[in-house]
Motif scaffolding. Structure first.
Motif, short mmCIF file in Angstrom:
data_model
loop_
_atom_site.label_atom_id
_atom_site.label_comp_id
_atom_site.label_asym_id
_atom_site.label_seq_id
_atom_site.Cartn_x
_atom_site.Cartn_y
_atom_site.Cartn_z
N ALA A 118 0.83 -1.20 0.00
CA ALA A 118 0.00 0.00 0.00
C ALA A 118 0.87 1.26 0.00
CB ALA A 118 -0.89 0.00 1.24
N SER A 119 0.27 2.36 -0.42
CA SER A 119 0.94 3.64 -0.27
C SER A 119 -0.13 4.69 -0.05
CB SER A 119 1.85 3.93 -1.46
OG SER A 119 1.18 3.80 -2.67
N GLY A 120 0.15 5.94 -0.36
CA GLY A 120 -0.86 6.96 -0.10
C GLY A 120 -0.31 8.34 -0.30
N SER A 150 3.65 9.18 0.12
CA SER A 150 4.66 8.33 -0.51
C SER A 150 5.63 9.12 -1.39
CB SER A 150 3.99 7.23 -1.33
OG SER A 150 3.21 6.44 -0.46
N ARG A 173 6.66 -0.95 0.95
CA ARG A 173 7.88 -1.77 0.78
C ARG A 173 9.12 -1.06 1.32
NH1 ARG A 173 7.17 -3.43 -4.42
NH2 ARG A 173 6.34 -5.43 -3.74
N HIS A 230 -2.55 10.62 -6.32
CA HIS A 230 -1.27 10.88 -5.68
C HIS A 230 -0.32 11.31 -6.80
CE1 HIS A 230 -3.37 8.79 -2.59
NE2 HIS A 230 -3.31 7.64 -3.21
N ASP A 259 3.53 10.90 -7.43
CA ASP A 259 4.04 9.57 -7.83
C ASP A 259 3.61 9.18 -9.24
OD1 ASP A 259 4.99 9.11 -5.18
OD2 ASP A 259 2.97 8.51 -4.58
N ASN A 312 0.46 8.51 -9.89
CA ASN A 312 -0.62 7.56 -9.59
C ASN A 312 -1.95 8.31 -9.46
OD1 ASN A 312 -1.41 5.65 -6.56
ND2 ASN A 312 -1.95 5.14 -8.66
N GLY A 316 -0.97 0.98 -9.04
CA GLY A 316 0.05 1.73 -8.32
C GLY A 316 0.12 1.40 -6.85
N GLU A 317 -1.04 1.02 -6.27
CA GLU A 317 -1.04 0.81 -4.81
C GLU A 317 -2.12 -0.13 -4.30
OE1 GLU A 317 -1.47 4.72 -3.16
OE2 GLU A 317 -3.56 4.93 -3.78
#
Lengths: 467, 467
Positions: free
Chosen positions: B150-152, B155, B162, B373, B376, B378, B416-417
């Motif tokens: 996951a990200s958000g 990030s 990761r 986001h 990134d 994304n 992307g996430e």
């Protein structure tokens, strides 16, 4: 390898490479039989110099057909015997695949061939106001740096090699091409192969193209030297700087003995005590505030002197001195070989680990010193030893082992940035435990005949390791 | 699954878990048969609630003995059907394994059980002046966040899940425990298992403990809203900010349609045009300079208005509004389900991709908007659809496919996430090509009976995917 087989292999290679790209010359083989470590030279049977990825694929198919090992080779600057062909075979020298293929300025990416060196890349990137961050001492090839997950002085801010690899084109054991990633900044698609192939030391495939993350050259850079009464004071100052949240770009420890070598080799006149080399990147106002705060902190740790290197030339001289330190030791001790330890620990354990290393180094009565990427918890003890003196070699190896075991007992790793190669295989069982079985299964799944740089990093049957 | 087998399995489970930790109740099964996506519910046969890692190991052994699938389950906030037990089996609910085990303040690390949620962790970390950076919309569990990489919103500065995982304790298919990493900031030892297990969506093992990187709460934070005439202007402003090297901590795009939803749901009165939500972290002086520079840049991209959120409450309101946006859409369209696209592209392709998505979304004639986001590359298109209207569902799915293919053709990724789950499996062959064989070999090597969350992310025989 039987010579009649060698003739057949040479015939097969000649179908895909020109005669100039294939060598069985003894001098060429010797140049590919060692790295910069103390590990014993072993010769490859054949050295090839592919010019393109298709040739690499054909070499891999020939390796598979004749069941002969292949060993990828960059510039031979590895430090744990990674490129030594212990079972003979074909060494693939990537020096002809040295093109910077494309700079993606807007995406902060660059695609290169694996034989490009980091200084070559930075020269090209400078035209775009960009730079590649990973910065080991040697001017290694980027392929080699990815193979060992190299890092260096700037990793505390920008991360290690694995953090920069956005995509690898890899030739697998059977000659197939894969891509391990893409050009997006992040992805949750499929299993993460980028991270797996980086640091695999040529044991899972050969890299033929690499897409790497690059950064804009910082608006402002300030460098400093700070000297301390003891190594412990210096390390504790670093921990405090990190805890204060100051976004330090580089922080290198150089001990007293190493400062003596630095001054001798570089004709500098830096204070010869435990010293931190520091660097900060940012905007002007932010940098000023960070540096002021840093000065307060180091003064709280008995700092003797802080000297700022304001102009580019002085800054370059500082980092040049740091980067040539290993050569300074080698230069200063002709006829001796260098052994370098490479543990990395949680930062809270670093001061203790460095003190422990220092005490053991004193007891060793061999010339040497301690340097380290202390912002990451990674440090090196450099020891000069006479390879013809079995007692010296044994003492140095025992020392290395004590340093490694100290780190492993405290949540650290036997190698922070040099890789496993030959030298750190004996610690893999202790460090990874049952996870070593998982690594061995992955190796067996991707290289079932164990032909890709065999005997390095991981064995297909890792049980061999502990025998 | 035959019911007599189920009885035997329940008997075996009862040897290691209390009766309260095992459920075959229909309501409990239904709660574990779906996630937050539009994918069809399927029920597990048994739901278990282990309290410790030893119980998880025993459950894995029972799975192996009876050849029954196991599906790890956090809070069910996944968005591509990751936790739906398509082949039945045992769902392992980790909600009882929700302890923050240890904060390593000096090392900027924390060890947690997988059922800890991100807000729970941040509440605990606040006591130490620390925070956990990864910030998806939902209050997901950290185990689930690691499973999907996951990200958000943060990030762009701090990296994805990761990047935060220093070590995982994993129970493998046969009940064995491994550790994938250690507590050192970097390592070049062995193959990199951390990165491989993060994002593996429960297909390689179950996480029982996680050691994660945390950061000091920034000294100063500035948040801002900037509105633009078009989405394209907003995206181009972001590209310029990134190229200027301003170390932005968050930069979120919310389109006009979504700003309407934000205001309705949160009772805010923000300008209803394409808007960037921004945040900067740093020291006071540096921040001031960054923000001034940012203002210059956005003005060069036709920015209509920049409003700063100075106090903590206004800043929290801003991010709360952004985080509840998906719920705002759901709340505003009762009876409809949400489909969310999730591509990520090289930043140079982002403006084009968002414009393409916007045009296609207009043509769709379904309620929806675009958020992203954008630092990134994304972005998400959110579409509300009536699951009982096959035409709407088909239109939404065609739209999702067009968005994915646009990204894949330009060096991007289909997710992307959010991860692959069920929904993105059909794009894996196109995205990964021959690399999918490598992933399938790794899956087969570690889960030869295909019992770990089978049918998600990757199949052992991935050829099934393209049938």
């Amino acid at each position: 390898m039987a010579i009649d087989n060698q003739e057949k292999i040479l015939e097969s290679l000649k179908q895909h490479l020109t005669p100039e790209q294939i060598s069985v010359n003894e001098t060429v083989k010797e140049l590919h039989g060692k790295d910069e470590s103390y590990h014993k030279m072993e010769l490859p049977d054949i050295v090839v110099f592919p010019e393109n990825k298709e040739q690499v694929s054909e070499i891999m198919k020939i390796s598979s057909q004749y069941q002969i090992p292949v060993i990828p080779f960059g510039l031979g600057s590895s430090l744990e015997g990674h490129v030594i062909p212990q079972r003979g075979g074909i060494t693939i020298d990537f020096s002809l695949m040295n093109k910077v293929l494309e700079v993606f300025e807007e995406d902060f990416l660059v695609t290169v061939q694996p034989g490009v060196t980091r200084t070559q890349l930075n020269k090209e990137l400078k035209k775009y106001g960009l730079f590649f961050t990973v910065d080991p001492g040697a001017d290694a090839t980027l392929g080699g740096m990815a193979a060992t997950n190299a890092s260096g002085t700037t990793s505390v801010k920008y991360g290690v090699m694995r953090d920069q690899v956005r995509d690898l084109e890899v030739v697998l054991a059977d000659g197939t091409f894969i891509h391990t990633g893409n050009k997006a900044a992040k992805s949750s698609s499929g299993l993460h192969l980028n991270g797996l192939f980086v640091g695999s030391e040529g044991t899972l495939g050969c890299f033929t193209e690499m897409t790497l993350r690059v950064y804009g050259i910082p608006e402002h850079i300030t460098a400093a030297r700070a000297s301390f009464p003891t190594v412990k004071d210096a390390v504790e100052a670093v921990v405090s700087i990190l805890q204060a949240g100051i976004p330090i770009a580089r922080v290198e420890l150089v001990d007293e003995q190493s400062m003596v070598q630095v001054n001798k080799y570089n004709e500098t006149a830096y204070t010869e005590g435990p010293t931190l080399f520091l660097e900060f990147h940012g905007n002007e106002a932010g940098l000023r505030q960070d540096v002021e705060f840093m000065q307060e902190i180091v003064q709280g740790h008995a700092c003797i002197e802080v000297a700022f290197e304001t102009d580019t030339a002085a800054r370059n001289r500082l980092w040049e001195a740091r980067h040539t330190l290993a050569y300074a030791y080698i230069h200063g001790h002709p006829g001796k070989k260098m052994m370098v330890t490479d543990v990395c620990l949680p930062i809270s354990e670093l001061a203790g680990a460095v003190s422990h290393a220092r005490e053991n180094l004193m007891a060793l009565e061999l010339p040497g010193g301690i340097v380290g990427h202390v912002g990451d918890g990674n440090f090196h003890a450099l020891i000069m030893m006479d390879m013809d003196n079995p007692e010296e070699v044994a003492k140095a190896q025992e020392f290395n082992e004590r340093i490694v075991l100290y780190a492993l007992e405290r949540g650290g790793t036997c190698t922070g940035e040099h890789g496993v190669g030959i030298g750190k295989k004996k610690y893999q069982q202790q460090e990874h435990g049952a996870a070593l079985d998982v690594m061995a299964k992955i190796k067996a799944a991707l290289d079932p005949n164990n032909l890709l740089n065999p005997g390095k990093n991981i064995n297909v049957d890792h049980k061999e390791l502990t025998q």
